[in-house]
Design a protein around this motif. Structure first.
Motif, PDB file in Angstrom:
ATOM      1  N   ILE A  35       2.356   5.016  10.576  1.00  7.60           N
ATOM      2  CA  ILE A  35       2.009   6.433  10.391  1.00  7.60           C
ATOM      3  C   ILE A  35       3.255   7.250  10.062  1.00  7.60           C
ATOM      4  N   THR A  36       4.354   6.969  10.767  1.00  4.03           N
ATOM      5  CA  THR A  36       5.605   7.694  10.514  1.00  4.03           C
ATOM      6  C   THR A  36       6.108   7.461   9.095  1.00  4.03           C
ATOM      7  N   THR A  37       6.064   6.213   8.648  1.00  3.08           N
ATOM      8  CA  THR A  37       6.530   5.890   7.292  1.00  3.08           C
ATOM      9  C   THR A  37       5.656   6.552   6.244  1.00  3.08           C
ATOM     10  N   LEU A  38       4.345   6.583   6.481  1.00  3.16           N
ATOM     11  CA  LEU A  38       3.434   7.240   5.541  1.00  3.16           C
ATOM     12  C   LEU A  38       3.758   8.723   5.417  1.00  3.16           C
ATOM     13  N   ILE A  39       3.980   9.373   6.552  1.00  2.00           N
ATOM     14  CA  ILE A  39       4.307  10.802   6.520  1.00  2.00           C
ATOM     15  C   ILE A  39       5.648  11.022   5.827  1.00  2.00           C
ATOM     16  N   SER A  40       6.614  10.144   6.090  1.00  2.00           N
ATOM     17  CA  SER A  40       7.923  10.263   5.455  1.00  2.00           C
ATOM     18  C   SER A  40       7.817  10.106   3.942  1.00  2.00           C
ATOM     19  N   CYS A  41       6.967   9.175   3.495  1.00  2.00           N
ATOM     20  CA  CYS A  41       6.789   8.978   2.049  1.00  2.00           C
ATOM     21  C   CYS A  41       6.212  10.210   1.374  1.00  2.00           C
ATOM     22  N   ARG A  42       5.363  10.923   2.089  1.00  2.00           N
ATOM     23  CA  ARG A  42       4.747  12.108   1.485  1.00  2.00           C
ATOM     24  C   ARG A  42       5.744  13.251   1.323  1.00  2.00           C
ATOM     25  N   PHE A  43       6.878  13.179   2.018  1.00  2.00           N
ATOM     26  CA  PHE A  43       7.905  14.195   1.834  1.00  2.00           C
ATOM     27  C   PHE A  43       8.526  14.131   0.442  1.00  2.00           C
ATOM     28  N   PHE A  44       8.408  12.973  -0.207  1.00  2.00           N
ATOM     29  CA  PHE A  44       9.058  12.791  -1.497  1.00  2.00           C
ATOM     30  C   PHE A  44       8.210  13.262  -2.672  1.00  2.00           C
ATOM     31  N   ASP A  45       6.895  13.312  -2.510  1.00  2.00           N
ATOM     32  CA  ASP A  45       6.062  13.733  -3.645  1.00  2.00           C
ATOM     33  C   ASP A  45       5.172  14.928  -3.319  1.00  2.00           C
ATOM     34  N   THR A  46       5.475  15.628  -2.229  1.00  2.00           N
ATOM     35  CA  THR A  46       4.772  16.868  -1.904  1.00  2.00           C
ATOM     36  C   THR A  46       5.801  17.916  -1.486  1.00  2.00           C
ATOM     37  N   GLU A  47       5.527  19.150  -1.789  1.00  2.00           N
ATOM     38  CA  GLU A  47       6.446  20.241  -1.453  1.00  2.00           C
ATOM     39  C   GLU A  47       6.079  20.814  -0.085  1.00  2.00           C
ATOM     40  N   ILE A  48       6.660  20.231   0.951  1.00  2.00           N
ATOM     41  CA  ILE A  48       6.424  20.675   2.315  1.00  2.00           C
ATOM     42  C   ILE A  48       7.668  21.421   2.791  1.00  2.00           C
ATOM     43  N   LEU A  54       0.827  -1.209   0.000  1.00  2.00           N
ATOM     44  CA  LEU A  54       0.000   0.000   0.000  1.00  2.00           C
ATOM     45  C   LEU A  54       0.860   1.258   0.000  1.00  2.00           C
ATOM     46  N   LEU A  55       2.004   1.224   0.682  1.00  2.00           N
ATOM     47  CA  LEU A  55       2.900   2.380   0.673  1.00  2.00           C
ATOM     48  C   LEU A  55       3.431   2.640  -0.740  1.00  2.00           C
ATOM     49  N   ILE A  56       3.717   1.569  -1.477  1.00  2.00           N
ATOM     50  CA  ILE A  56       4.140   1.734  -2.874  1.00  2.00           C
ATOM     51  C   ILE A  56       3.024   2.388  -3.684  1.00  2.00           C
ATOM     52  N   ALA A  57       1.795   1.943  -3.439  1.00  2.00           N
ATOM     53  CA  ALA A  57       0.658   2.487  -4.181  1.00  2.00           C
ATOM     54  C   ALA A  57       0.237   3.866  -3.694  1.00  2.00           C
ATOM     55  N   SER A  58       0.824   4.337  -2.583  1.00  2.00           N
ATOM     56  CA  SER A  58       0.421   5.639  -2.045  1.00  2.00           C
ATOM     57  C   SER A  58       1.032   6.810  -2.811  1.00  2.00           C
ATOM     58  N   PHE A  59       2.056   6.555  -3.631  1.00  2.00           N
ATOM     59  CA  PHE A  59       2.677   7.620  -4.414  1.00  2.00           C
ATOM     60  C   PHE A  59       1.782   7.975  -5.601  1.00  2.00           C
ATOM     61  N   VAL A 116      -5.268   9.270  -3.173  1.00  2.00           N
ATOM     62  CA  VAL A 116      -5.582   9.900  -1.885  1.00  2.00           C
ATOM     63  C   VAL A 116      -6.248   8.895  -0.951  1.00  2.00           C
ATOM     64  N   LEU A 117      -7.177   8.123  -1.472  1.00  2.00           N
ATOM     65  CA  LEU A 117      -7.881   7.135  -0.650  1.00  2.00           C
ATOM     66  C   LEU A 117      -6.935   6.042  -0.151  1.00  2.00           C
ATOM     67  N   THR A 118      -5.918   5.706  -0.954  1.00  2.00           N
ATOM     68  CA  THR A 118      -4.920   4.725  -0.515  1.00  2.00           C
ATOM     69  C   THR A 118      -4.147   5.257   0.681  1.00  2.00           C
ATOM     70  N   ASN A 119      -3.797   6.547   0.649  1.00  2.00           N
ATOM     71  CA  ASN A 119      -3.126   7.160   1.789  1.00  2.00           C
ATOM     72  C   ASN A 119      -4.010   7.143   3.041  1.00  2.00           C
ATOM     73  N   ILE A 120      -5.277   7.414   2.845  1.00  2.00           N
ATOM     74  CA  ILE A 120      -6.215   7.382   3.976  1.00  2.00           C
ATOM     75  C   ILE A 120      -6.321   5.963   4.544  1.00  2.00           C
ATOM     76  N   LEU A 121      -6.343   4.976   3.656  1.00  2.00           N
ATOM     77  CA  LEU A 121      -6.411   3.578   4.092  1.00  2.00           C
ATOM     78  C   LEU A 121      -5.203   3.226   4.956  1.00  2.00           C
ATOM     79  N   ILE A 122      -4.007   3.633   4.521  1.00  2.00           N
ATOM     80  CA  ILE A 122      -2.799   3.343   5.308  1.00  2.00           C
ATOM     81  C   ILE A 122      -2.869   4.033   6.662  1.00  2.00           C
ATOM     82  N   LEU A 123      -3.302   5.280   6.677  1.00  2.00           N
ATOM     83  CA  LEU A 123      -3.416   6.025   7.932  1.00  2.00           C
ATOM     84  C   LEU A 123      -4.380   5.338   8.896  1.00  2.00           C
ATOM     85  N   VAL A 124      -5.509   4.898   8.384  1.00  2.00           N
ATOM     86  CA  VAL A 124      -6.494   4.212   9.226  1.00  2.00           C
ATOM     87  C   VAL A 124      -5.915   2.890   9.767  1.00  2.00           C
ATOM     88  N   LEU A 125      -5.184   2.167   8.922  1.00  2.00           N
ATOM     89  CA  LEU A 125      -4.560   0.923   9.383  1.00  2.00           C
ATOM     90  C   LEU A 125      -3.549   1.195  10.486  1.00  2.00           C
TER      91      LEU A 125
END
Length: 423
Positions: free
Chosen positions: A377-390, A270-275, A344-353
């Protein structure tokens, strides 16, 4: 029998809780149990000894190999095989203990492979590595049941998996022989489930079999990345729900390889599919009937396990991990029409899990599950650093918040356990 048990029995007899006859029966039981139990350390060292002995012989022969005549080389080629058969026959007909059988079977297992390769080299018999491995697999198969060797069964699974991966990934052919070879191990595995349900060797099989099927699955697929990801998510869903069956759920967590591999595999997939960029090319141009059939069979098998657990009232409390493969299947279909929303829904699914794992860990008072959820949760947030400009400041604050969350969750769990233990 341990001295503590002896003292407890004497105390029970003194206080007239049990009679001296019952004490004697209990002592006899423990003595018989100790005799019946194999010396695990002796078995392990026996297997290692046979492997090292075989490697030593190979090194000595390799050093002097060019000086031998063809006849001498042929004799040496068959010598390990003959020695292994003699040792195996001795262990079998003399009804030796587990250490003897494991040592003989392991030595003979490697002797088969060594003899095949040496004879091919001596007489310049052409052949590819895959045919060599398949011949080795076929000749070694009887050892599993003649000597009932667990070490040989594990080596056999590794050999069959290696052969299947070579055929599937290098030659691009479905490794049906590897699947048939693994099916040949299943009776041995079922026997272990019945005779040694809590044994360490059974726990190892709970890990190596799902890993083997996981590695082999991709060798049967040929329609691209996206269908492969969906198929693997379904496989991990099957593993996870197998791990929730009463037989496996009553095991210690470290022995429940199905549950751990299913959970980790689901999260990683799911983390792979979250990008977001993954979904841009996620829709395949073509899905073969073979891949569609494999995915359908695995998903139906996983759904069948879920249905069985429902009939046994084992789906309470609700656990989203058991249904994640179904949810992702729906997202996969939805991604054909709205890939951005599916991402987006895949990211939400990971967060809920992740949040669910935190809740389960807190409810069961298990630090491992609690921290696993926080890690998701930490890994999900870290992954979002790579495809979002934060901004970096925000990233730093997020990591501080995550660290505080780890500390706070573990601290409150510790206080909860201390309170429940009356400290």
């Amino acid at each position: 029998m341990s001295s503590k048990i002896e003292k407890d029995l004497e105390e029970l007899v003194t206080k007239q809780v049990i009679t001296s006859e019952v004490q004697l029966d209990i002592q006899r039981y423990y003595v018989a149990k100790k005799v019946a139990q194999p010396n695990t350390l002796l078995v392990v060292f026996g297997v290692l000894g046979s492997i090292l002995t075989g490697l030593g012989i190979i090194l000595i022969l390799a050093h002097n190999w060019d000086d031998f005549s063809r006849t001498t080389k042929t004799i040496w080629a068959f010598a390990p095989l003959v020695a292994g058969q003699v040792l195996a026959a001795f262990a079998l007909f003399k009804k030796k203990n587990d250490a003897w059988r494991e040592t003989a079977a392991t030595f003979l297992f490697f002797a088969i492979g060594a003899s095949i390769s040496l004879v091919s080299q001596i007489y310049n018999i052409p052949g590819a590595i895959d045919s060599f491995l398949l011949t080795w697999i076929i000749l070694a198969a009887p050892l599993l049941y003649l000597l009932k060797s667990h070490a040989t069964a594990l080596l056999y699974i590794i050999l069959a998996t290696s052969y299947g991966c070579m055929i599937g990934y290098d030659i691009n052919k479905p490794p049906y022989w590897a699947l048939l070879a693994l099916a040949g191990v299943l009776p041995h595995y079922v026997s272990l489930l019945k005779t040694k349900p809590n044994g360490n060797i059974t726990g190892i099989f709970h890990w190596i079999l799902p890993l083997s099927f996981m590695f082999l699955l991709g060798a049967f697929l040929n329609s691209g990345f996206s269908i492969g990801l969906l198929t693997h998510v379904c496989l991990f869903g099957l593993f996870y729900n197998l791990g929730k069956l009463p037989y496996f759920e009553n095991q210690k967590l470290r022995r429940n390889g199905y549950l751990i591999i299913g959970s980790l595999g689901t999260i990683i997939s799911l983390l792979i599919a979250s990008f977001s960029y993954v979904w841009d090319d996620f829709i395949p141009d073509y899905i073969s009937n073979n891949d569609l059939g494999i995915t359908s069979i695995i998903s139906l098998a996983a759904a069948g396990i879920v249905g069985y657990l429902f009939t046994k009232n084992k789906l309470k409390p609700f656990n989203l991990f058991q249904f994640a493969f179904l949810v992702f299947g729906g997202l996969y279909i939805f991604g054909f029409f709205q890939p951005e929303i599916a991402s987006v829904l895949t990211n939400i699914l990971i967060l809920v899990l992740g949040l669910l794992a935190v809740i389960i860990g807190s409810r069961q008072e298990k630090f491992s599950i609690l921290n696993y959820g926080l890690l998701i949760i930490t890994t999900l947030i870290s992954c979002r650093f790579f495809d979002t400009e934060i901004p970096f400041v925000v990233r730093g604050l997020l990591f501080i918040a995550i660290g505080a969350g780890f500390f706070g969750a573990n601290y409150f769990m510790y206080k909860k356990q201390s309170k429940s233990n009356g400290k």
